[in-house]
Design a protein around this motif. Structure first.
Motif: not given
Length: 195
Positions: A68-91
């Protein structure tokens, strides 16, 4: 106030709904549809938390609680990456230092985490310190489901690490939890320091 005002504002999406008659539509909009943007946002926040909590509960039951913990950490790490990409793509310009973690976090709070508030204590390229308070919907649902002991808190640590990874910033992420209550109320001090 009824849900009619917000319903009218969302006609671009809700205008495609098909009801058997006008009477049922009016009844459901007045009785069930969120009455304010805040009510709508908090409802969506609860659904997000539910997906997180129930998914981890089922992982624990079917695959073992040690996963459970490793999956939770992976999900949040990837969410951080996704939010960064989205913000970058929005200019939006993202600083290439510790401030990036705060900027991306604020974008996530504005768009999807209405129960968090923040206060800056330091905002420099070398070190950014923010107080994060409000409510952790993730802890609240984990506590409600009785799975909180299987997850590392706060779950924001891997989220911030994902932002740093995505932006290529080498920094230390530390979060001191000052308060984390059963209902999710929290008070944390996040510190990001260049390595």
């Amino acid at each position: 106030m009824t849900g009619v005002k917000l319903y009218e504002e969302l006609k671009g999406i809700r205008g495609k709904d098909g009801y058997p008659d006008k009477e049922l539509e009016e009844y459901l909009v007045n009785k069930i549809f969120p009455k304010t943007a805040l009510e709508l946002t908090l409802g969506l926040s609860n659904v997000t938390a539910g997906f997180y909590g129930f998914a981890l509960k089922h992982v624990g039951q079917q695959c073992g609680w040690d996963k459970v913990d490793s999956i939770s950490k992976s999900v949040f790490r990837e969410l951080g990456q996704l939010k960064t990409k989205e913000l970058h793509e929005s200019g939006i310009e993202i600083p290439k230092d510790t401030r990036a973690l705060a900027v991306v976090f604020i974008a996530a709070v504005y768009n999807a985490s209405p129960e968090y508030n923040f206060e800056f204590q330091k905002y420099t390229p070398e070190e950014t310190i923010m107080r994060i308070l409000g409510a952790s919907r993730y802890f609240r649902i984990a506590r409600k489901l009785g799975i909180e002991a299987h997850i590392s808190w706060p779950v924001l640590v891997p989220f911030f690490e994902g932002i740093a990874q995505q932006t290529g910033i080498e920094c230390k992420v530390e979060i001191e939890t000052r308060k984390l209550e059963d209902d999710g109320r929290c008070d944390c001090l996040a510190r990001f320091t260049l390595i």
